[in-house]
Design a protein around this motif. Structure first.
Motif, PDB file in Angstrom:
ATOM      1  N   ASP A 260      19.901   9.107 -28.178  1.00 22.68           N
ATOM      2  CA  ASP A 260      19.975   8.307 -29.392  1.00 22.68           C
ATOM      3  C   ASP A 260      21.449   7.947 -29.617  1.00 22.68           C
ATOM      4  OD1 ASP A 260      19.337   7.204 -31.831  1.00 22.68           O
ATOM      5  OD2 ASP A 260      19.536   9.118 -32.892  1.00 22.68           O
ATOM      6  N   THR A 261      21.818   6.703 -29.346  1.00 26.43           N
ATOM      7  CA  THR A 261      23.219   6.305 -29.519  1.00 26.43           C
ATOM      8  C   THR A 261      23.297   5.095 -30.452  1.00 26.43           C
ATOM      9  OG1 THR A 261      23.474   4.556 -27.861  1.00 26.43           O
ATOM     10  CG2 THR A 261      23.509   6.831 -27.045  1.00 26.43           C
ATOM     11  N   VAL A 262      24.503   4.723 -30.848  1.00 22.42           N
ATOM     12  CA  VAL A 262      24.666   3.570 -31.731  1.00 22.42           C
ATOM     13  C   VAL A 262      24.751   2.268 -30.944  1.00 22.42           C
ATOM     14  CG1 VAL A 262      25.739   4.827 -33.629  1.00 22.42           C
ATOM     15  CG2 VAL A 262      27.186   3.873 -31.810  1.00 22.42           C
ATOM     16  N   ARG A 263      24.591   2.341 -29.604  1.00 22.98           N
ATOM     17  CA  ARG A 263      24.651   1.105 -28.820  1.00 22.98           C
ATOM     18  C   ARG A 263      23.465   0.903 -27.885  1.00 22.98           C
ATOM     19  NH1 ARG A 263      27.149   4.953 -26.237  1.00 22.98           N
ATOM     20  NH2 ARG A 263      27.162   4.760 -23.974  1.00 22.98           N
ATOM     21  N   HIS A 264      22.443   1.746 -28.028  1.00 18.25           N
ATOM     22  CA  HIS A 264      21.223   1.579 -27.231  1.00 18.25           C
ATOM     23  C   HIS A 264      20.005   1.404 -28.123  1.00 18.25           C
ATOM     24  CE1 HIS A 264      23.748   3.665 -24.146  1.00 18.25           C
ATOM     25  NE2 HIS A 264      23.138   2.792 -23.358  1.00 18.25           N
ATOM     26  N   ILE A 265      19.162   0.474 -27.756  1.00 21.33           N
ATOM     27  CA  ILE A 265      17.866   0.319 -28.402  1.00 21.33           C
ATOM     28  C   ILE A 265      16.832   0.174 -27.294  1.00 21.33           C
ATOM     29  CG2 ILE A 265      18.297  -0.528 -30.750  1.00 21.33           C
ATOM     30  CD1 ILE A 265      18.825  -3.249 -29.654  1.00 21.33           C
ATOM     31  N   ALA A 266      15.573   0.385 -27.643  1.00 22.05           N
ATOM     32  CA  ALA A 266      14.546   0.366 -26.599  1.00 22.05           C
ATOM     33  C   ALA A 266      14.154  -1.061 -26.217  1.00 22.05           C
ATOM     34  CB  ALA A 266      13.324   1.139 -27.079  1.00 22.05           C
ATOM     35  N   GLU A 267      14.375  -1.983 -27.143  1.00 24.63           N
ATOM     36  CA  GLU A 267      14.060  -3.386 -26.886  1.00 24.63           C
ATOM     37  C   GLU A 267      15.281  -4.195 -27.289  1.00 24.63           C
ATOM     38  OE1 GLU A 267      10.186  -5.968 -27.798  1.00 24.63           O
ATOM     39  OE2 GLU A 267      11.276  -5.452 -29.609  1.00 24.63           O
ATOM     40  N   PHE A 268      15.917  -4.836 -26.328  1.00 26.26           N
ATOM     41  CA  PHE A 268      17.083  -5.654 -26.671  1.00 26.26           C
ATOM     42  C   PHE A 268      16.939  -7.022 -26.032  1.00 26.26           C
ATOM     43  CE2 PHE A 268      19.528  -5.682 -22.663  1.00 26.26           C
ATOM     44  CZ  PHE A 268      18.970  -4.613 -21.974  1.00 26.26           C
ATOM     45  N   ILE A 269      17.752  -7.953 -26.492  1.00 25.85           N
ATOM     46  CA  ILE A 269      17.706  -9.295 -25.914  1.00 25.85           C
ATOM     47  C   ILE A 269      18.771  -9.391 -24.838  1.00 25.85           C
ATOM     48  CG2 ILE A 269      17.995 -11.782 -26.336  1.00 25.85           C
ATOM     49  CD1 ILE A 269      15.364 -10.668 -27.412  1.00 25.85           C
ATOM     50  N   SER A 270      18.279  -9.637 -23.641  1.00 26.48           N
ATOM     51  CA  SER A 270      19.170  -9.727 -22.495  1.00 26.48           C
ATOM     52  C   SER A 270      19.414 -11.206 -22.186  1.00 26.48           C
ATOM     53  CB  SER A 270      18.495  -9.026 -21.317  1.00 26.48           C
ATOM     54  OG  SER A 270      19.352  -9.028 -20.206  1.00 26.48           O
ATOM     55  N   VAL A 271      20.675 -11.554 -22.099  1.00 32.49           N
ATOM     56  CA  VAL A 271      21.050 -12.926 -21.745  1.00 32.49           C
ATOM     57  C   VAL A 271      21.435 -12.870 -20.274  1.00 32.49           C
ATOM     58  CG1 VAL A 271      22.623 -14.831 -22.205  1.00 32.49           C
ATOM     59  CG2 VAL A 271      21.893 -13.326 -24.077  1.00 32.49           C
ATOM     60  N   ASP A 272      20.582 -13.434 -19.455  1.00 35.00           N
ATOM     61  CA  ASP A 272      20.750 -13.307 -18.015  1.00 35.00           C
ATOM     62  C   ASP A 272      21.050 -14.638 -17.366  1.00 35.00           C
ATOM     63  OD1 ASP A 272      18.998 -10.645 -18.359  1.00 35.00           O
ATOM     64  OD2 ASP A 272      20.025 -10.667 -16.419  1.00 35.00           O
ATOM     65  N   ALA A 273      21.972 -14.632 -16.436  1.00 32.21           N
ATOM     66  CA  ALA A 273      22.255 -15.853 -15.682  1.00 32.21           C
ATOM     67  C   ALA A 273      22.315 -15.502 -14.205  1.00 32.21           C
ATOM     68  CB  ALA A 273      23.586 -16.453 -16.130  1.00 32.21           C
ATOM     69  N   GLU A 274      21.937 -16.437 -13.380  1.00 33.48           N
ATOM     70  CA  GLU A 274      22.023 -16.239 -11.928  1.00 33.48           C
ATOM     71  C   GLU A 274      22.348 -17.583 -11.300  1.00 33.48           C
ATOM     72  OE1 GLU A 274      21.365 -12.979 -11.120  1.00 33.48           O
ATOM     73  OE2 GLU A 274      21.868 -13.253  -9.013  1.00 33.48           O
ATOM     74  N   MET A 275      23.272 -17.582 -10.337  1.00 28.47           N
ATOM     75  CA  MET A 275      23.580 -18.865  -9.683  1.00 28.47           C
ATOM     76  C   MET A 275      23.836 -18.701  -8.194  1.00 28.47           C
ATOM     77  SD  MET A 275      27.323 -19.847 -11.139  1.00 28.47           S
ATOM     78  CE  MET A 275      28.642 -18.663 -11.179  1.00 28.47           C
ATOM     79  N   SER A 276      23.551 -19.774  -7.465  1.00 32.40           N
ATOM     80  CA  SER A 276      23.644 -19.757  -5.999  1.00 32.40           C
ATOM     81  C   SER A 276      24.937 -20.387  -5.505  1.00 32.40           C
ATOM     82  CB  SER A 276      22.466 -20.513  -5.400  1.00 32.40           C
ATOM     83  OG  SER A 276      21.290 -19.778  -5.573  1.00 32.40           O
ATOM     84  N   PHE A 277      25.171 -20.156  -4.231  1.00 28.09           N
ATOM     85  CA  PHE A 277      26.309 -20.741  -3.511  1.00 28.09           C
ATOM     86  C   PHE A 277      27.654 -20.318  -4.095  1.00 28.09           C
ATOM     87  CE2 PHE A 277      22.719 -23.701  -2.884  1.00 28.09           C
ATOM     88  CZ  PHE A 277      22.499 -23.408  -1.540  1.00 28.09           C
ATOM     89  N   ILE A 278      27.698 -19.108  -4.616  1.00 29.70           N
ATOM     90  CA  ILE A 278      28.983 -18.574  -5.077  1.00 29.70           C
ATOM     91  C   ILE A 278      29.744 -18.044  -3.869  1.00 29.70           C
ATOM     92  CG2 ILE A 278      28.082 -17.953  -7.343  1.00 29.70           C
ATOM     93  CD1 ILE A 278      28.088 -15.022  -6.358  1.00 29.70           C
TER      94      ILE A 278
ATOM     95  N   GLY B 138      24.781 -14.737  -7.287  1.00 37.22           N
ATOM     96  CA  GLY B 138      25.215 -13.652  -8.165  1.00 37.22           C
ATOM     97  C   GLY B 138      24.931 -14.014  -9.605  1.00 37.22           C
ATOM     98  N   GLY B 139      25.102 -13.059 -10.467  1.00 31.80           N
ATOM     99  CA  GLY B 139      24.815 -13.335 -11.879  1.00 31.80           C
ATOM    100  C   GLY B 139      25.172 -12.140 -12.742  1.00 31.80           C
ATOM    101  N   PHE B 140      24.727 -12.208 -13.974  1.00 34.68           N
ATOM    102  CA  PHE B 140      25.035 -11.108 -14.893  1.00 34.68           C
ATOM    103  C   PHE B 140      23.966 -10.968 -15.955  1.00 34.68           C
ATOM    104  CE2 PHE B 140      27.277 -14.869 -16.624  1.00 34.68           C
ATOM    105  CZ  PHE B 140      26.730 -14.932 -17.901  1.00 34.68           C
ATOM    106  N   GLY B 141      24.009  -9.832 -16.636  1.00 40.50           N
ATOM    107  CA  GLY B 141      23.154  -9.581 -17.789  1.00 40.50           C
ATOM    108  C   GLY B 141      24.046  -9.212 -18.958  1.00 40.50           C
ATOM    109  N   LEU B 142      23.852  -9.907 -20.062  1.00 33.95           N
ATOM    110  CA  LEU B 142      24.677  -9.677 -21.258  1.00 33.95           C
ATOM    111  C   LEU B 142      23.771  -9.204 -22.383  1.00 33.95           C
ATOM    112  CD1 LEU B 142      27.266 -12.193 -22.739  1.00 33.95           C
ATOM    113  CD2 LEU B 142      25.417 -11.332 -24.157  1.00 33.95           C
ATOM    114  N   GLY B 143      24.147  -8.146 -23.055  1.00 33.10           N
ATOM    115  CA  GLY B 143      23.361  -7.667 -24.192  1.00 33.10           C
ATOM    116  C   GLY B 143      23.716  -8.475 -25.440  1.00 33.10           C
ATOM    117  N   ALA B 144      22.758  -9.262 -25.929  1.00 30.46           N
ATOM    118  CA  ALA B 144      23.048 -10.139 -27.079  1.00 30.46           C
ATOM    119  C   ALA B 144      23.477  -9.337 -28.295  1.00 30.46           C
ATOM    120  CB  ALA B 144      21.819 -10.991 -27.407  1.00 30.46           C
TER     121      ALA B 144
END
Ligand code: ATP
Ligand code: MG
Length: 439
Positions: free
Chosen positions: A218-236, A405-411
């Motif tokens: 139980d932390t102040v920065r984790h929740i069980a359901e969060f909104i993930s902002v994900d991006a992925e791109m080719s030819f990097i 490659g890409g990333f996941g950002l916690g909204a």
């Protein structure tokens, strides 16, 4: 629809006009012959003035309406510089549409703040607070800015399944669920599907959607359901291309909040300093070296623990006066279960994986993925992964897969850090955690 005027539509030309406004009665100040009723709608609060001698019956009724009841008021607009918004509505008639029970389980304008649990248990009332609504208006600006950024950079918005057969981030935080006659899981991340879309030739995709993690602690920065902002791109060419995209996204969001955030930002007085790009990059090795010097903040696997992440954030702030930074070149041993991370050609002990941090809080993880089938399967073997379980994913690598490659950002993490909020749960309408499934 009822013909209702909102605060923003009232201007100098409205003076003397008859209009109808609607909202929640927030407060009543009865001075005997005159009463000031503060009403609230989604744009803010406005004042209704009731004058006893104009209509004693109306006066008696309106001053006795319980706080937080929903009413409509018909009246005449009168300019008044001393009143909030510069006008008052002189009441001529009103309708009590929905009476609020008493006492309220949570005060909406109480000066003394209730604890977070009480607030979340009565979230419908908590969300009536101007400041809380302002947070969700800022969140709306943030997400809109993200969509605008991705669209402007040629990304396609996609939706990948949230009911899945295999997890991307390892077993410990998977939520199992009964799926007809078999078992399935809630998706921890769209990772594997984003990669399959690279094989499909979509080239640039993004997704803003929930991700589910059964976080044990139980932390102040984790929740069980969060909104993930994900991006992925080719030819990097390298993870550097992904970092470039990531920092431009964050900059774009901060700028949008700065430019469009008023008046909500007035309720969230935070120093929003737009970072200079490119953001500072510190290697994982440098961070661990710094922490070893302090004698704390590292974990047995050669990574950083939570305290370490915070100390690194503080170090960068003190040393350079910067909030945002990248921690680069995560070691293969630390990325660990992330079997899909590409390792460095000249040093397989390192990957190009990075985290974006802000004042000690991880906001983003990302990097270049391994797109070569033989290398990927070797890395999966090292992680003891079941090939059969991942066949749906591996297949996409056998018939033409570009480098990507890409990333996941916690909204919520981004909003939390921008607004300097202690507990991430504040950034979610109805948060989910170990102890909370309702409301
Ligand atoms: P952490 O180490 O903080 O638990 P993580 O490295 O496990 O995060 P990633 O798999 O890298 O998380 O997910 C990408 C991003 O999603 C994180 O950088 C973070 O912003 C966000 N995120 C991950 N888990 C959570 C969670 N339980 N609640 C809120 N946001 C999360
Ligand atoms: Mg991470």
């Amino acid at each position: 629809m009822r013909d209702i005027t909102h605060i923003s539509s009232v201007d100098e030309d409205s003076s003397g006009q008859k209009i109808r406004m609607a909202g929640w009665i927030q407060d009543v100040r009865n001075l005997g012959g005159i009463a000031f009723i503060i009403m609230r709608e989604r744009e803010g609060v406005f004042q209704v003035t009731a004058i006893k001698k104009n209509d004693p019956e109306l006066f008696e009724k309106i001053v006795n309406v319980p706080r937080e009841s929903v009413t409509t008021v018909d009246g005449t607009v009168q300019e008044n510089e001393e009143v909030i918004n510069g006008f008052e509505l002189i009441a001529e008639s009103f309708e009590l549409i929905s009476e609020a029970g008493t006492p309220l389980p949570l005060g909406v304008i109480d000066k003394v703040g209730a604890d977070l649990d009480t607030r979340l248990n009565n979230r419908f009332l908590d969300l009536r607070k101007e400041k809380v609504l302002a947070l969700f208006k800022l969140r709306d600006i943030m997400e809109r800015a993200m969509r605008g950024f991705f669209t402007g950079n040629g990304f396609l918005e996609v939706h990948t399944p949230k009911i899945v057969a295999a997890g991307a981030e390892g077993g410990a935080t998977l939520f199992p669920l009964k799926y007809f006659d078999s078992e399935a899981y809630l998706a921890q991340s769209p990772q594997l599907y984003k990669q399959i879309l690279m094989s499909a030739g979509f080239e640039r995709v993004y997704e803003i959607a929930p991700a589910y993690r059964a976080e044990a602690s139980d932390t102040v920065r984790h929740i069980a359901e969060f909104i993930s902002v994900d991006a992925e791109m080719s030819f990097i060419e390298s993870s550097e291309d992904v970092m470039d995209l990531c920092e431009r996204l964050v900059y774009h969001v901060l700028k949008a909040i700065e430019e469009e955030g008023s008046p909500s930002l007035e309720l969230w007085p935070v120093d929003l300093v737009l970072p200079k790009l490119p953001l500072r990059r510190v290697t994982h090795e440098e961070c661990v070296g710094y922490l070893s010097g302090l004698g704390k903040g590292t974990d047995p696997e050669g990574g950083m623990d939570t305290e370490g992440e915070k100390l690194v954030g503080k170090w960068i702030q003190e040393e350079h006066g910067e909030d945002f930074y990248f921690i680069t070149e995560f070691p293969t041993s630390v990325v660990g279960k992330t079997f899909y991370a590409m390792r460095k050609a000249d040093d397989p002990e390192l990957t190009g994986y990075f985290d974006l941090g802000c004042r000690g809080l991880e906001i983003v993880s990302g990097g270049q993925r391994e797109h070569r089938y033989d290398v990927l399967t070797k890395q999966m073997e090292e992680n003891d992964l079941d090939f059969e379980e991942f066949e749906f994913y591996l297949k996409a690598f056998r018939y033409g897969m570009p480098p990507h490659g890409g990333f996941g950002l916690g909204a919520e993490r981004l909003l939390q850090t921008v607004l300097d909020i202690k507990n991430i749960r504040e950034c979610v309408l109805f948060p989910r955690d170990r102890a909370r499934l309702v409301p």
